[in-house]
Design a protein around this motif. Structure first.
Motif, short mmCIF file in Angstrom:
data_model
loop_
_atom_site.label_atom_id
_atom_site.label_comp_id
_atom_site.label_asym_id
_atom_site.label_seq_id
_atom_site.Cartn_x
_atom_site.Cartn_y
_atom_site.Cartn_z
N LYS A 157 -10.36 10.55 38.07
CA LYS A 157 -9.63 11.04 37.03
C LYS A 157 -10.70 12.00 36.51
CE LYS A 157 -6.88 6.74 36.22
NZ LYS A 157 -6.80 5.88 35.22
N ALA A 158 -11.76 11.82 36.41
CA ALA A 158 -12.72 12.89 35.82
C ALA A 158 -13.10 14.01 36.55
CB ALA A 158 -14.03 11.89 35.74
N GLU A 221 -26.45 22.43 28.11
CA GLU A 221 -26.99 21.34 28.73
C GLU A 221 -27.10 21.79 30.39
OE1 GLU A 221 -25.84 16.62 29.21
OE2 GLU A 221 -24.15 18.05 29.54
N LEU A 222 -26.21 22.41 30.82
CA LEU A 222 -26.22 22.98 32.27
C LEU A 222 -27.44 23.83 32.48
CD1 LEU A 222 -22.54 23.88 33.26
CD2 LEU A 222 -24.00 22.51 34.43
N ARG A 233 -23.58 11.20 33.63
CA ARG A 233 -22.72 11.19 32.44
C ARG A 233 -21.07 11.47 33.04
NH1 ARG A 233 -20.90 15.09 29.47
NH2 ARG A 233 -22.36 16.71 29.96
N TRP A 234 -20.78 12.26 34.18
CA TRP A 234 -19.45 12.50 34.53
C TRP A 234 -19.00 11.20 35.52
CZ3 TRP A 234 -15.47 15.70 33.00
CH2 TRP A 234 -15.90 16.64 32.33
N PHE A 235 -19.90 10.92 36.43
CA PHE A 235 -19.30 10.10 37.35
C PHE A 235 -20.25 8.98 37.55
CE2 PHE A 235 -18.87 14.71 38.56
CZ PHE A 235 -17.32 14.62 38.30
N GLU A 236 -19.78 7.84 38.59
CA GLU A 236 -20.62 6.80 38.67
C GLU A 236 -20.76 6.39 40.06
OE1 GLU A 236 -17.98 3.44 37.13
OE2 GLU A 236 -16.52 3.73 38.81
N LYS A 241 -21.75 12.02 43.74
CA LYS A 241 -22.85 12.45 42.82
C LYS A 241 -23.87 13.23 43.66
CE LYS A 241 -24.03 8.91 40.33
NZ LYS A 241 -24.93 7.95 39.41
N ALA A 242 -24.08 12.65 44.88
CA ALA A 242 -25.29 13.50 45.70
C ALA A 242 -24.56 14.31 46.45
CB ALA A 242 -25.66 12.27 46.75
N THR A 243 -23.38 14.59 46.82
CA THR A 243 -22.55 15.81 47.31
C THR A 243 -22.83 16.75 46.26
OG1 THR A 243 -21.03 14.38 48.59
CG2 THR A 243 -20.49 16.67 48.20
N LEU A 244 -22.43 16.53 44.85
CA LEU A 244 -22.59 17.65 44.03
C LEU A 244 -23.96 18.13 43.76
CD1 LEU A 244 -19.74 16.40 41.40
CD2 LEU A 244 -19.35 18.14 43.31
#
Length: 582
Positions: A157-158, A221-222, A233-236, A241-244
């Protein structure tokens, strides 16, 4: 050893063919003793500057030290029949205005848009049900959500809102990419001309900040925070997360845990192709197709482009550039000189000593060029067959073959561990690998049934511990580790290899003139961006040497096959040329 011997033979044959081709490029052209403008280096930015200047009526000469044009945006047939994008390997960041102004499609640029864009196979099945084998992301929001939901319903969803926020921020800062940075010396200057030249950049900066609106805190922040903090903060889910996170460290000797790595992440989503924001593509014939299209435009308008013409010095008289001296001693005069080389090469190697103020020299010596990149170009006789998504056909590429394949990227800690190894001068046992197979979409770059595989790997130190050298033994030791890693995900890969070309950071420096092996002409950190790129005193395209301009990625807005530094330098020259001609 077999790879090394084969590559030596291939390189020798290629050199003969390339030198012959280089003569064809300049046939009928006679190097003159004077031009309006000389461009040092035929990288894509230098060629863009030359094309704009020649179109505007100046007499322009481009001098390239290698046997082939393109700089890092180059195609080379290292192994017979296989055409490699030997350094840069994807197109996205090229500014739309440049594509339009120089009519690059008319002059031969053809691209293959990629969708999906990202594929992360897992070493072991995981996800919410323990059965997920990979993460495939592209332009379809519904498919992305389904893929991410294997690992986290919350993240599914996020993700759309995360992408939407990045797109809004990119749109807001777009004008900064097409305008010079604010030059502090100009803003503080006493002359009306200095203050007038700073109005447009200041206006663009103010406009971008205002258009951020409620996204301004996220932009701040970026620019300042670790990418890991932002992604946490966005994902779990770690595979997402590692891909991004890989985008936050590409070309940077940094971990996602480092402050400021968020900007590198942002930099890699600034592109646009065919009107599609964030799109990435392969160039037909390899990345040299971009450089060749730009060169075609420049030559069609009358520019002269010469290969095998290394420059040894920029000629100056007093505080004004007068031309260049070639390695063979030939002097060529010009009213302006544009350098597509790095700031270090331009200002510290090519200018006579004591030309720049000592303060500027000291700043330039502190400019950070540390790079973690080793590029490995591979010829294979068949498609990689991933355990996570087995091939359904021996010859037909599947969707995941067409995008960027992330290996050793199931968990962000793997990226951080590889970074720590490089910091200690070690050859890491867990390299971060981005694999692309451009021949999956472009049939012109490899024999039928065979493929070109390009591996962008990190983290490798410029200097190895214990005074070890990047000799053939250590090059092959590292490449073998990379290939063993790929073999875990795609058994049979090593057996498919026809030949390979290994470029460590020192090799990238020696081959392409990239100081420190840095693909961006200098680290893209907050202290080396915008009004501080390459230094506060040299930002804004002009420098204390009248008639000398830096047109490469060491100037604002930085690296990638973007073209803005070349275009902005050309615009500055055209604004100054009348005064410089007196």
């Amino acid at each position: 050893m077999l790879h090394t011997q084969r590559n030596i033979v291939c390189n020798a044959n290629l050199l003969i063919r390339s030198l012959t081709k280089a003569k064809v490029v300049v046939r009928g052209l006679q190097l003159k003793h004077q031009y309006d403008a000389i461009v040092v280096g035929a990288g894509h930015n230098g060629l863009i500057a030359a094309a704009y200047l020649q179109k505007s009526g100046l007499d322009v000469c481009v001098l390239e030290r290698r046997h082939v044009i393109g700089g890092a945006a180059v195609t080379e047939e290292i192994i017979p029949g296989f055409k490699f994008s030997r350094a840069s390997y994807l197109l996205s960041l090229m500014r739309p205005q440049i594509m339009q102004d120089l009519e690059l499609k008319k002059y031969g640029l053809k691209i293959y848009l990629r969708n999906p864009s990202s594929y992360t196979p897992l070493d072991k099945p995981g996800g919410l049900d323990g059965k997920a084998k990979s993460l495939l992301l592209g332009s379809n929001a519904k498919k992305n959500a389904d893929q991410i939901a294997q690992f986290s319903k919350k993240d599914a969803k996020a993700f759309h809102e995360y992408e939407s926020q990045l797109e809004r921020i990119v749109s807001a800062i777009d004008p900064l990419l097409d305008n010079p940075s604010v030059s502090l010396p100009s803003v503080m200057g006493s002359s009306l001309r200095d203050k007038w030249s700073s109005i447009k950049p200041v206006g663009a900066l103010v406009g971008s900040v205002k258009s951020m609106g409620s996204d301004l805190p996220a932009f701040y922040e970026l620019m300042t925070a670790p990418a890991q903090k932002i992604l946490d903060r966005w994902f779990e889910s770690e595979p997402l997360k590692a891909t991004l996170a890989t985008d936050s460290v590409i070309g940077a000797m940094a971990s996602p845990q480092h402050p400021g790595s968020g900007y590198v992440l942002l930099h890699h989503v600034m592109g646009e192709l065919e009107g599609i924001k964030g799109a990435w593509a392969y160039v037909q014939g390899g990345m040299g197709g971009v450089s060749q299209a730009i060169a075609n435009c420049a030559k069609d308008h009358g520019a002269a482009i010469f290969c095998d013409k290394p420059v040894s010095q920029i000629l100056t008289r007093g505080s004004k550039a007068q031309g260049v001296v070639l390695v063979d001693g030939t002097e060529i005069k010009a009213k302006v000189v544009l350098s597509n080389a790095t700031p270090k090469v331009t200002y510290l190697d090519l200018l006579p000593q004591n030309t720049l103020p000592k303060e500027e020299v000291d700043h330039l010596k502190q400019f950070d060029y540390i790079s973690p990149v080793t590029k490995i170009n591979v010829a294979v006789d068949r498609l990689p067959n991933f355990i996570a998504d087995p091939n359904t056909s021996e010859s037909d590429p599947m969707p995941h073959h067409q995008c960027t394949i992330h290996l050793n990227c199931e968990d962000s800690s793997l990226i951080h561990d590889a970074y720590l190894d490089a910091q200690q001068g070690k050859i890491t046992s867990s390299p971060m690998i981005e694999m692309v197979i451009p021949s999956s979409l472009d049939p012109t770059i490899s024999p039928k049934g065979s493929h070109v595989v390009l591996l962008f790997t990190q983290f490798t130190p410029y200097k190895l511990a214990g005074d070890a050298q990047w000799d053939d033994s250590n090059r092959n030791k590292y490449a073998d580790i990379v290939f063993d890693t790929i073999e875990r995900y795609a058994p049979g890969f090593k057996a498919s290899v026809v030949g390979r070309d290994i470029l460590t950071p020192p090799d990238l420096e020696n081959t392409f003139g990239l100081t420190g092996g840095n693909i961006f002409h200098g680290t893209m950190s907050l202290d080396q961006l915008y009004m501080a790129r390459p230094t506060p005193g040299l930002a804004g395209l002009r420098c204390p040497i009248s008639g000398l301009y830096l047109c490469g990625s060491g100037n604002h807005p930085g690296g990638g096959v973007m073209g803005s530094p070349g275009r902005l330098a050309a615009k500055a020259v055209l604004g100054d040329f009348k005064a410089l001609s007196k």
